[in-house]
Design an enzyme around this catalytic site. Structure first.
Site, mmCIF file in Angstrom:
data_model
loop_
_atom_site.group_PDB
_atom_site.id
_atom_site.type_symbol
_atom_site.label_atom_id
_atom_site.label_comp_id
_atom_site.label_asym_id
_atom_site.label_seq_id
_atom_site.Cartn_x
_atom_site.Cartn_y
_atom_site.Cartn_z
ATOM 1 N N ARG A 270 12.179 7.770 -9.314
ATOM 2 C CA ARG A 270 11.459 8.599 -8.667
ATOM 3 C C ARG A 270 11.957 9.381 -7.252
ATOM 4 O O ARG A 270 12.536 8.534 -6.427
ATOM 5 C CB ARG A 270 9.968 8.022 -8.220
ATOM 6 C CG ARG A 270 9.278 7.799 -9.579
ATOM 7 C CD ARG A 270 7.907 7.085 -9.228
ATOM 8 N NE ARG A 270 7.143 6.480 -10.397
ATOM 9 C CZ ARG A 270 6.068 5.982 -10.500
ATOM 10 N NH1 ARG A 270 5.211 5.882 -9.422
ATOM 11 N NH2 ARG A 270 5.678 5.365 -11.474
ATOM 12 N N ARG A 285 8.595 1.801 -1.487
ATOM 13 C CA ARG A 285 8.550 2.983 -2.238
ATOM 14 C C ARG A 285 10.212 3.435 -2.273
ATOM 15 O O ARG A 285 10.884 3.889 -1.263
ATOM 16 C CB ARG A 285 7.881 3.776 -1.107
ATOM 17 C CG ARG A 285 7.628 5.305 -1.885
ATOM 18 C CD ARG A 285 7.052 6.163 -0.763
ATOM 19 N NE ARG A 285 5.553 5.580 -0.516
ATOM 20 C CZ ARG A 285 4.425 5.795 -1.135
ATOM 21 N NH1 ARG A 285 4.679 6.545 -2.285
ATOM 22 N NH2 ARG A 285 3.388 5.370 -0.753
ATOM 23 N N GLU A 357 -0.951 -1.465 -3.536
ATOM 24 C CA GLU A 357 -1.241 -1.053 -5.026
ATOM 25 C C GLU A 357 0.091 -1.555 -5.606
ATOM 26 O O GLU A 357 1.084 -1.425 -4.960
ATOM 27 C CB GLU A 357 -1.534 0.393 -5.181
ATOM 28 C CG GLU A 357 -1.496 0.600 -6.630
ATOM 29 C CD GLU A 357 -0.013 1.509 -7.141
ATOM 30 O OE1 GLU A 357 0.323 1.093 -8.216
ATOM 31 O OE2 GLU A 357 0.080 2.403 -6.452
ATOM 32 N N SER A 360 -1.632 0.532 -11.260
ATOM 33 C CA SER A 360 -2.820 1.508 -11.599
ATOM 34 C C SER A 360 -2.969 1.555 -13.005
ATOM 35 O O SER A 360 -2.054 1.578 -13.775
ATOM 36 C CB SER A 360 -2.488 2.868 -11.047
ATOM 37 O OG SER A 360 -2.542 2.990 -9.778
ATOM 38 N N ARG A 399 7.435 -4.702 -6.377
ATOM 39 C CA ARG A 399 6.208 -5.104 -5.403
ATOM 40 C C ARG A 399 5.647 -6.444 -5.715
ATOM 41 O O ARG A 399 5.138 -7.005 -4.776
ATOM 42 C CB ARG A 399 5.111 -4.211 -5.596
ATOM 43 C CG ARG A 399 5.672 -2.624 -5.172
ATOM 44 C CD ARG A 399 4.359 -1.596 -5.074
ATOM 45 N NE ARG A 399 4.892 -0.239 -4.644
ATOM 46 C CZ ARG A 399 4.005 0.679 -4.196
ATOM 47 N NH1 ARG A 399 2.740 0.540 -4.167
ATOM 48 N NH2 ARG A 399 4.542 1.713 -3.780
#
Length: 433
Positions: A270, A285, A357, A360, A399
């Site tokens: 990403r 991130r 988070e 999701s 994560r």
């Protein structure tokens, strides 16, 4: 995407539903859309009127003597009318195409059970799990723990690739691999998922199918391949959701085969456009990270039940690892554009005193299925219907590694390995290289 014809016929209702997300979402059905809808309606009326006239004129002509001048004149009139109808149908086709292009960037309609709210402050905590760790010392951030143990190296990664990349050494690399294997074994051996290893490069059609294109291209890494024989672009996948969901693009599945459940490990890429200054340290991130993804295909009647099941399947990873977490139902304004309902699994990071988070889990309804044309036949010879697609991380591996380093850290700088991972790690404690 939404059904363009439904949106055109219920534009005020859809705009009101999108307003629950944000004013910008409602405004995505702006004047250009309204003008296209008006032109489409006029074109439909013109074509239908022409067809009715042609039918009436054809009946009248059938009663005439085929050798009479009246018959010849009527035939010429019908030819001219047919030409006008074809031109009208061509205009209608172009307007339908434009309508689809305009609707392609319109977000999904939130499910009625989704709470109102404009940002994360409107999310609702559904439940919590695991014991929140307590420390007799000030807990460190994962980047300090990892560099202290010699298992995370951000400087060498920056030398190789720039910012937002990490090199994992020794027990760090082994912990990443252990988490992937643990997750895949749990999802496939106990929860019934079929393991998939898809390509990591996909065509733009796959990204359109899951909703990343055309709106979110700036978040993607594009690879251009051009030579004398071939000239095309491929994209590095931002998540396994893209290739795995599109496995069944342009297919009609049997109802008996549903639900279908896939689990896939892939690296993810990403660009993190728009995230400048956010989470610049550590693994939260990154431009490249590992993830185990869960994807389910279900009928509209069972998709809510399947959504709860998928969320519990991902949640089980956190339970087995003994991590403290919570499950939040996202409000309308905090959901991703493609989702109609989302649960976030959020893991506790003691160094920051916040939940972050880690997965999701979303039900997309027909939104992706319409874009990718994934359908099923309810019964033999029945008309195909769009199915519902669902997915969630099971989990984001980096994560999860962060959460383990922080929640299992010890005063001497070591990290206890969760019991469920010890068979994969071959050790009980990480003490560095």
């Amino acid at each position: 995407m939404l059904d363009p014809r439904y949106v055109a016929d219920h534009v005020d209702e859809v705009r009101a539903a999108l307003a629950r997300r944000s004013p910008a979402a409602a405004a995505s059905l702006g004047e250009d859309f309204a003008e296209t809808v008006r032109a489409r309606r006029a074109a439909i009326q013109e074509v239908e009127a022409g067809q009715q006239q042609r039918n009436a004129e054809s009946e009248a002509m059938a009663k005439l003597d085929k050798k009479s001048p009246e018959f010849a004149a009527k035939r010429d009139e019908l030819k001219a009318l047919s030409t006008r109808i074809k031109e009208g149908e061509a205009r209608l086709s172009e307007l339908e195409k434009k309508l689809g292009e305009l609707v392609a960037v319109v977000p999904n309609i939130p499910d009625p059970s989704v709470p109102d709210g404009s940002d994360e402050s409107g999310n609702v905590v559904v439940r919590t799990g695991g014991e929140k760790p307590e420390f007799a010392f000030t807990p460190k951030a994962h980047w300090d723990i990892g560099t202290g143990l010699g298992i995370l190296d951000f400087d060498r990664a920056a030398k190789l690739s720039g910012s937002r990349f990490t090199v994992l050494f020794g027990a760090g690399a082994r912990l990443e691999r252990a988490l992937i294997n643990f997750m895949l074994d749990l999802h496939t051996r106990e929860q019934g998922y079929v393991e998939v290893l898809p390509p990591f490069l996909v065509k733009d059609s796959a990204l359109f199918g899951t909703g990343q294109l055309p709106k979110f291209e700036e978040d993607l890494f594009k690879i251009h391949r051009g030579d004398a024989e071939r000239n095309y672009d491929l994209f590095l996948i931002p998540t396994a959701e893209v290739p795995v969901t599109n496995l069944h693009a342009d297919e009609i599945l049997d109802a008996a085969s549903l639900p279908i459940a896939y689990a896939a490990y892939t690296p993810c890429f990403r660009a993190e456009a728009g995230s400048h200054g956010r989470d610049v340290r550590g693994l939260i991130r990154q431009h490249q990270f590992d993830k185990v993804e869960l994807v389910r295909f279900a009928t509209p009647e069972t998709s809510n039940e399947e959504h709860e099941r998928l969320t519990r399947n991902a949640e089980e990873v956190l339970k087995r690892l003994g991590l403290h977490y919570r499950v939040s139902l996202l409000c309308a304004g905090d959901m991703g554009a493609v989702s109609q309902k989302t649960y976030d699994l959020e893991v506790w990071l003691p160094s920051q005193g916040v939940y972050r988070e880690i997965s999701s889990c979303s039900n997309f309804g027909e939104y992706q299925a319409r874009r990718a044309q994934i359908r099923y036949r309810p019964e033999p010879k029945a008309k195909p219907r769009l199915l519902h697609t669902l997915n969630g991380s099971g989990l984001a591996v980096g994560r999860t590694l962060v959460a383990i380093l922080e929640q299992y850290q010890q005063a001497d700088g070591s990290v206890v390995v969760p019991e469920a991972l010890r068979p994969f790690m071959g050790c009980d404690v990480i003490r560095g290289r």
